[in-house]
Design a protein around this motif. Structure first.
Motif, PDB file in Angstrom:
ATOM      1  N   ILE A 180     -11.080  20.572  -3.518  1.00 21.19           N
ATOM      2  CA  ILE A 180     -10.267  19.763  -4.375  1.00 21.19           C
ATOM      3  C   ILE A 180      -9.046  19.869  -3.668  1.00 21.19           C
ATOM      4  N   ILE A 181      -8.818  20.584  -4.167  1.00 22.76           N
ATOM      5  CA  ILE A 181      -7.070  21.347  -3.602  1.00 22.76           C
ATOM      6  C   ILE A 181      -6.766  20.846  -1.881  1.00 22.76           C
ATOM      7  N   VAL A 182      -7.970  21.209  -1.118  1.00 20.61           N
ATOM      8  CA  VAL A 182      -7.483  19.960   0.676  1.00 20.61           C
ATOM      9  C   VAL A 182      -7.373  18.201   0.293  1.00 20.61           C
ATOM     10  N   ALA A 183      -8.566  18.259  -0.091  1.00 21.55           N
ATOM     11  CA  ALA A 183      -8.498  16.749  -0.226  1.00 21.55           C
ATOM     12  C   ALA A 183      -6.447  15.988  -0.657  1.00 21.55           C
ATOM     13  N   PHE A 184      -6.480  17.054  -2.123  1.00 20.24           N
ATOM     14  CA  PHE A 184      -5.223  16.569  -3.144  1.00 20.24           C
ATOM     15  C   PHE A 184      -4.291  16.423  -1.620  1.00 20.24           C
ATOM     16  N   LEU A 185      -4.090  17.961  -0.841  1.00 21.01           N
ATOM     17  CA  LEU A 185      -2.943  18.007  -0.572  1.00 21.01           C
ATOM     18  C   LEU A 185      -3.403  16.694   0.915  1.00 21.01           C
ATOM     19  N   GLY A 186      -4.611  16.686   1.517  1.00 17.30           N
ATOM     20  CA  GLY A 186      -4.013  15.515   1.855  1.00 17.30           C
ATOM     21  C   GLY A 186      -4.292  13.912   2.331  1.00 17.30           C
ATOM     22  N   ASN A 187      -4.058  13.962   0.987  1.00 19.26           N
ATOM     23  CA  ASN A 187      -3.703  12.650   0.477  1.00 19.26           C
ATOM     24  C   ASN A 187      -2.367  12.022   0.015  1.00 19.26           C
ATOM     25  N   THR A 188      -2.450  13.408  -0.407  1.00 19.70           N
ATOM     26  CA  THR A 188      -0.980  13.176  -0.659  1.00 19.70           C
ATOM     27  C   THR A 188       0.360  13.367   0.244  1.00 19.70           C
ATOM     28  N   PHE A 189       0.187  14.096   1.415  1.00 18.33           N
ATOM     29  CA  PHE A 189       0.877  13.810   2.906  1.00 18.33           C
ATOM     30  C   PHE A 189       0.725  12.563   2.949  1.00 18.33           C
ATOM     31  N   GLY A 190      -0.747  12.163   3.381  1.00 19.54           N
ATOM     32  CA  GLY A 190      -1.172  10.775   3.859  1.00 19.54           C
ATOM     33  C   GLY A 190      -0.411   9.884   3.321  1.00 19.54           C
ATOM     34  N   SER A 191      -0.363  10.117   2.046  1.00 18.82           N
ATOM     35  CA  SER A 191       0.786   8.607   1.762  1.00 18.82           C
ATOM     36  C   SER A 191       1.635   9.191   1.705  1.00 18.82           C
ATOM     37  N   SER A 192       2.362   9.954   1.307  1.00 20.49           N
ATOM     38  CA  SER A 192       3.588  10.423   1.499  1.00 20.49           C
ATOM     39  C   SER A 192       4.182  10.011   2.689  1.00 20.49           C
ATOM     40  N   ILE A 193       3.774  10.054   4.049  1.00 21.13           N
ATOM     41  CA  ILE A 193       4.364   9.775   5.257  1.00 21.13           C
ATOM     42  C   ILE A 193       4.205   8.427   5.161  1.00 21.13           C
ATOM     43  N   LEU A 194       2.679   7.406   5.207  1.00 21.28           N
ATOM     44  CA  LEU A 194       3.304   6.588   4.542  1.00 21.28           C
ATOM     45  C   LEU A 194       4.467   5.587   4.000  1.00 21.28           C
ATOM     46  N   ALA A 195       4.789   5.892   3.321  1.00 21.94           N
ATOM     47  CA  ALA A 195       5.326   6.061   1.949  1.00 21.94           C
ATOM     48  C   ALA A 195       7.499   5.536   3.059  1.00 21.94           C
ATOM     49  N   LEU A 196       7.568   7.420   3.515  1.00 20.33           N
ATOM     50  CA  LEU A 196       8.653   7.330   3.992  1.00 20.33           C
ATOM     51  C   LEU A 196       8.439   6.774   5.238  1.00 20.33           C
ATOM     52  N   LEU A 197       7.926   6.857   6.079  1.00 20.10           N
ATOM     53  CA  LEU A 197       7.487   5.304   6.695  1.00 20.10           C
ATOM     54  C   LEU A 197       8.185   4.189   6.920  1.00 20.10           C
ATOM     55  N   GLY A 198       7.093   3.907   6.154  1.00 22.46           N
ATOM     56  CA  GLY A 198       8.103   2.506   5.243  1.00 22.46           C
ATOM     57  C   GLY A 198       9.504   2.345   5.010  1.00 22.46           C
ATOM     58  N   ARG A 199       9.955   3.525   4.432  1.00 19.06           N
ATOM     59  CA  ARG A 199      11.750   3.137   4.481  1.00 19.06           C
ATOM     60  C   ARG A 199      12.320   2.998   5.102  1.00 19.06           C
ATOM     61  N   TYR A 200      12.006   4.322   6.141  1.00 22.07           N
ATOM     62  CA  TYR A 200      12.765   5.011   7.520  1.00 22.07           C
ATOM     63  C   TYR A 200      12.530   3.919   8.463  1.00 22.07           C
ATOM     64  N   GLN A 201      11.491   3.724   8.981  1.00 18.41           N
ATOM     65  CA  GLN A 201      11.247   3.352   9.916  1.00 18.41           C
ATOM     66  C   GLN A 201      10.611   1.629   9.476  1.00 18.41           C
ATOM     67  N   LYS A 202      11.308   0.796   8.865  1.00 19.38           N
ATOM     68  CA  LYS A 202      10.484  -0.275   8.118  1.00 19.38           C
ATOM     69  C   LYS A 202      10.342  -1.562   9.129  1.00 19.38           C
ATOM     70  N   ASN A 203      11.926  -1.843  10.350  1.00 17.70           N
ATOM     71  CA  ASN A 203      11.112  -2.661  11.393  1.00 17.70           C
ATOM     72  C   ASN A 203       9.963  -2.322  12.014  1.00 17.70           C
ATOM     73  N   ASP A 204       9.842  -1.034  12.315  1.00 19.58           N
ATOM     74  CA  ASP A 204       8.491  -0.933  13.238  1.00 19.58           C
ATOM     75  C   ASP A 204       7.949  -1.262  13.175  1.00 19.58           C
ATOM     76  N   ILE A 205       7.648  -0.348  11.352  1.00 20.06           N
ATOM     77  CA  ILE A 205       6.553   0.372  10.693  1.00 20.06           C
ATOM     78  C   ILE A 205       5.822  -1.997  10.475  1.00 20.06           C
ATOM     79  N   LEU A 206       6.753  -2.806  10.461  1.00 18.70           N
ATOM     80  CA  LEU A 206       6.466  -4.399   9.896  1.00 18.70           C
ATOM     81  C   LEU A 206       5.402  -4.854  10.841  1.00 18.70           C
ATOM     82  N   LYS A 207       5.972  -4.433  12.167  1.00 13.96           N
ATOM     83  CA  LYS A 207       5.245  -5.219  13.472  1.00 13.96           C
ATOM     84  C   LYS A 207       3.455  -5.125  12.669  1.00 13.96           C
ATOM     85  N   TYR A 208       3.609  -3.864  12.935  1.00 13.10           N
ATOM     86  CA  TYR A 208       2.094  -3.132  12.614  1.00 13.10           C
ATOM     87  C   TYR A 208       1.131  -4.024  11.410  1.00 13.10           C
TER      88      TYR A 208
END
Length: 193
Positions: free
Chosen positions: A50-78
């Motif tokens: 449960i702890i590992v799944a929590f950390l993995g899910n938190t890390f993954g979705s946080s990275i996606l949000a940060l990519l959306g915030r700071y690499q907006k133009n590059d990520i919207l191409k996909y």
């Protein structure tokens, strides 16, 4: 055969948590469900899973949000093909607010788009990261514990059926019938008046 089973259990105790972390970065259910089942069999630990799944899910979705915030133009191409889903997520954000962050983990098809759409929007990123961590914790606890106890229930059913092998096809047909009735009911078109 016994050596193969022991080797499988040892490899899951060694690499299973790493696989679980990587799989849960993409908000996948199968990883935490498999960890819950393997925990009930004694191959993994449910608390650690449960702890590992929590950390993995938190890390993954946080990275996606940060990519959306700071690499907006590059990520919207996909996401050119998924513009409708991104627009739908923006409408849902206005309509449901923070509840979308909690429930997006369970909606197949948009669970990876929601963090990116939130990152692209003007939503406060620090607030999202806190709410995301809380929603990932609830997700990991709920899915992990449910899969752990559901597998215990299934093991009891199979131990009961072990004496009566003729019951297995009957149970399979009953489950198949319920699934068919359920799918038929939800896919039924409503009649227009």
């Amino acid at each position: 055969m016994q050596q193969t089973i022991q080797s499988f259990q040892d490899s899951y105790q060694t690499w299973g948590y790493l696989f679980l972390f990587v799989y849960c970065m993409g908000s996948g259910y199968v990883g935490i469900v498999a960890a819950g089942i393997l925990s009930s069999l004694g191959s993994m630990d449910i608390g650690t899973s449960i702890i590992v799944a929590f950390l993995g899910n938190t890390f993954g979705s946080s990275i996606l949000a940060l990519l959306g915030r700071y690499q907006k133009n590059d990520i919207l191409k996909y996401f050119v093909k998924h513009r409708r889903k991104v627009a739908l997520v923006h409408i849902w954000m206005k309509k449901y607010g923070i509840w979308l962050i909690f429930f997006n983990k369970y909606i197949y098809g948009v669970k990876t788009i929601v963090p990116i759409a939130i990152g692209v929007s003007k939503y406060k990123i620090s607030r999202f990261l806190i709410l995301n961590a809380l929603s990932c914790l609830i997700w990991a606890l709920l899915i992990g514990i449910l899969s752990f106890f559901a597998s215990e229930f299934v093991k009891r059913i199979f131990s009961y059926i072990g004496d009566k092998p003729y019951l297995m096809p009957v149970i399979f047909l009953v489950i198949l019938g319920f699934v068919w009735i359920f799918l038929k009911k939800i896919s039924k078109k409503q009649k227009r008046i």
